[in-house]
Enzyme design. Structure first.
Site, PDB file in Angstrom:
ATOM      1  N   LYS A 284       0.835  -1.199   0.000  1.00 13.77           N
ATOM      2  CA  LYS A 284       0.000   0.000   0.000  1.00 13.77           C
ATOM      3  C   LYS A 284       0.875   1.255   0.000  1.00 13.77           C
ATOM      4  O   LYS A 284       1.965   1.260   0.566  1.00 13.77           O
ATOM      5  CB  LYS A 284      -0.898   0.011   1.251  1.00 13.77           C
ATOM      6  CG  LYS A 284      -1.982  -1.039   1.252  1.00 13.77           C
ATOM      7  CD  LYS A 284      -2.830  -0.942   2.501  1.00 13.77           C
ATOM      8  CE  LYS A 284      -3.897  -2.028   2.524  1.00 13.77           C
ATOM      9  NZ  LYS A 284      -4.914  -1.856   1.470  1.00 13.77           N
ATOM     10  N   ARG A 358     -10.815 -11.079  -0.734  1.00 14.18           N
ATOM     11  CA  ARG A 358     -11.664 -11.983  -1.520  1.00 14.18           C
ATOM     12  C   ARG A 358     -11.074 -13.397  -1.565  1.00 14.18           C
ATOM     13  O   ARG A 358     -11.805 -14.371  -1.730  1.00 14.18           O
ATOM     14  CB  ARG A 358     -11.872 -11.416  -2.923  1.00 14.18           C
ATOM     15  CG  ARG A 358     -10.621 -11.288  -3.769  1.00 14.18           C
ATOM     16  CD  ARG A 358     -10.783 -10.326  -4.945  1.00 14.18           C
ATOM     17  NE  ARG A 358     -10.863  -8.954  -4.476  1.00 14.18           N
ATOM     18  CZ  ARG A 358     -11.044  -7.907  -5.286  1.00 14.18           C
ATOM     19  NH1 ARG A 358     -11.170  -8.094  -6.605  1.00 14.18           N
ATOM     20  NH2 ARG A 358     -11.104  -6.692  -4.802  1.00 14.18           N
TER      21      ARG A 358
END
Length: 510
Positions: A284, A358
């Site tokens: 990130k 996910r």
């Protein structure tokens, strides 16, 4: 946690540090809300005029403190805004009462007791006021030192309100008593989720989160099973192992279940539990790491909801699946371009290791589907795209069943949580086609929240109604507190899941 009582005392006679009354915006200025009649009388019928002189308008969440008039036992009156006054014959909205009580409870932090003389038409209003007060009084102080370095204890203002007394609450009335007890349980479990979310990642990794579930299972009579990294590897949980393999804190899959002898329906709840998300190799950017302890908010919501179902004795089976992992970059971490074999047997090309939620959810959803529940709901801080679409106060609802999606949306609104139904456009599925695997974990950039929902849909058992709640926006609040919403972890999703369980127990699964 703040104590809750139902009191027959009036606003004039209650012995407390403060009495809370409601005011609203009327067509000609401030209007004193029902419940405050005794206080208004003590001010000679001029409470509204006094408040207007002090600058009050009745706007939602507005708080005005003033010294009590002669004839009142409490030394302070706190007037809290309810927003627009309802039309004649209509009552105040439950959410308006909930937020007003929360604002008042926050303003009275450090006080020993407050009497809440807000509009109280029925037990439902009592429940809303109680929930708001208990949630608004929340304070996370686990990491506060006991002194400021000069030998003085922390300011008592950092401590929550000691007791919230709902005035006119009819303690002997069964409906009012049940409403108060439910509110206490619900608030305690929302606050359990908040505590977990606010706990820093060095003290909450997959193993310690699983230990929290084991402790709660023992306390509340729940069934619990924890799959460690050896069991996950042996069982072929490629999503969980692929995400967690870069961390020294290995992943866990926790199954925690409430069962009831009279239950005829089973709900499966699945929560994303990334206890820290660095993004993995797809690191990130600066400024996006500081709050990533909150990436397990979905698992916290599921955990708390299962415990709440047990504490409330709901006649429904509720099974929670906590997909726990830490997403870190290291020499052993999954790389962009790697292919994982999921628990379902499908293969996934990992194009971005920061799309990890996910992957862990996919394994848990497949495992939950094997038990053939009547419905599955997953909760996850899944995509920044959902925050761009809906902002910081609404979560998105996606589903493989339009009627079930509508039902979950209705239940969320009923529970006091802001949500919005979102589509799963079939044409976006093509973007996840992979040249080397069954599918990729990324698709088109536009509509990224919907793409994530389509990915999860691939792992739902045939014929099982499923809903996906993307709580990325409301799960962690970085701004100033408002209503009953604190700074930090909010417990988003807990109330919706509990209400869904209650509706299912009542035979209204939707």
């Amino acid at each position: 946690m703040t104590a809750l009582t139902l009191s027959t005392s009036s606003a004039a006679t209650v012995r407390a540090d403060a009495v809370v009354v409601g005011v609203a915006k009327g067509p000609k200025g401030v209007v004193v809300a029902p419940g405050a009649e005794a206080v208004d009388k003590a001010f000679g019928g001029k409470l509204a005029a006094v408040l207007e002189t002090l600058g009050a308008s009745g706007a939602e969440g507005e708080v005005t403190k003033l010294p009590a008039a002669d004839g009142l036992k409490a030394p302070v009156v706190l007037a809290v805004g309810l927003g627009e006054a309802p039309a004649k014959g209509d009552g105040y909205d439950s959410e308006a009462l909930r937020r007003a009580a929360g604002s008042a409870a926050r303003a009275l932090s450090g006080s020993k007791k407050a009497g809440f003389a807000l509009p109280l038409e029925d037990a439902g209003a009592a429940a809303a006021i109680a929930e708001g007060a208990l949630l608004g009084a929340y304070s996370f102080t686990a990491y506060r030192s006991s002194s400021n370095g000069k030998g003085k204890k922390n300011d008592t203002k950092s401590q929550p309100l000691g007791e919230a007394a709902i005035l006119g609450g009819k303690p002997r009335d069964k409906e009012f008593k049940a409403a108060a007890e439910r509110a206490q349980t619900l608030a305690a479990e929302v606050n359990r989720a908040r505590d977990l979310i606010n706990t820093p990642s060095n003290d909450l990794d997959p193993k310690s989160f699983a230990a929290e579930a084991q402790a709660a299972a023992k306390e509340f009579g729940l069934k619990v099973e924890v799959l460690d990294e050896k069991a996950l590897k042996k069982g072929g949980y490629g999503g969980l192992m692929g995400v967690g393999q870069g961390s020294e804190a290995p992943p866990r899959l926790v199954r925690i279940a409430h069962t009831h002898a009279k239950a005829t329906k089973t709900l499966a709840l699945v929560g994303k539990g990334i206890t820290y998300d660095s993004g993995g190799i797809s690191l990130k950017p600066a400024g996006h790491n500081e709050t990533m302890k909150c990436d397990m908010s979905g698992a916290a919501a599921v955990f708390a909801a299962v415990v709440a179902a047990a504490r409330l004795g709901l006649e429904v089976n509720v099974t929670g699946w906590l997909a726990l992992a830490e997403n870190m970059p290291s020499g052993s971490a999954t790389r962009p371009g790697d292919v994982l074999t999921m628990y379902s047997g499908k293969t996934v090309e990992v194009l971005n290791t920061d799309a990890e939620g996910r992957l862990v959810l996919a394994d848990a959803l497949t495992r939950a589907s094997e038990e053939n529940p009547d419905a599955i709901v997953d909760v996850a801080t899944l995509t920044g795209a959902m925050v761009l679409a809906l902002g910081h106060r609404h979560f998105g609802i996606m589903s493989n069943d339009d009627a079930f999606r509508a039902s979950v949306h209705e239940i969320a609104e009923e529970a006091g949580e802001q949500a919005w139904p979102m589509p799963l456009p079939g044409h976006l599925r093509k973007g996840m086609d992979s040249p080397v695997a069954d599918l990729a974990n990324m698709g088109e950039r536009m509509g990224g929240g919907l793409v994530a929902g389509l990915f999860l849909k691939e792992f739902i058992g045939e014929g099982i109604p499923w809903a996906h709640l993307d709580i990325a926006g409301p799960a962690f609040h970085e701004g100033s507190p408002w209503g009953y919403t604190p700074k930090g972890g909010t417990g988003s999703g807990v109330r919706t899941l509990v209400r869904l369980a209650e509706r299912t127990a009542a035979g209204d699964l939707g």
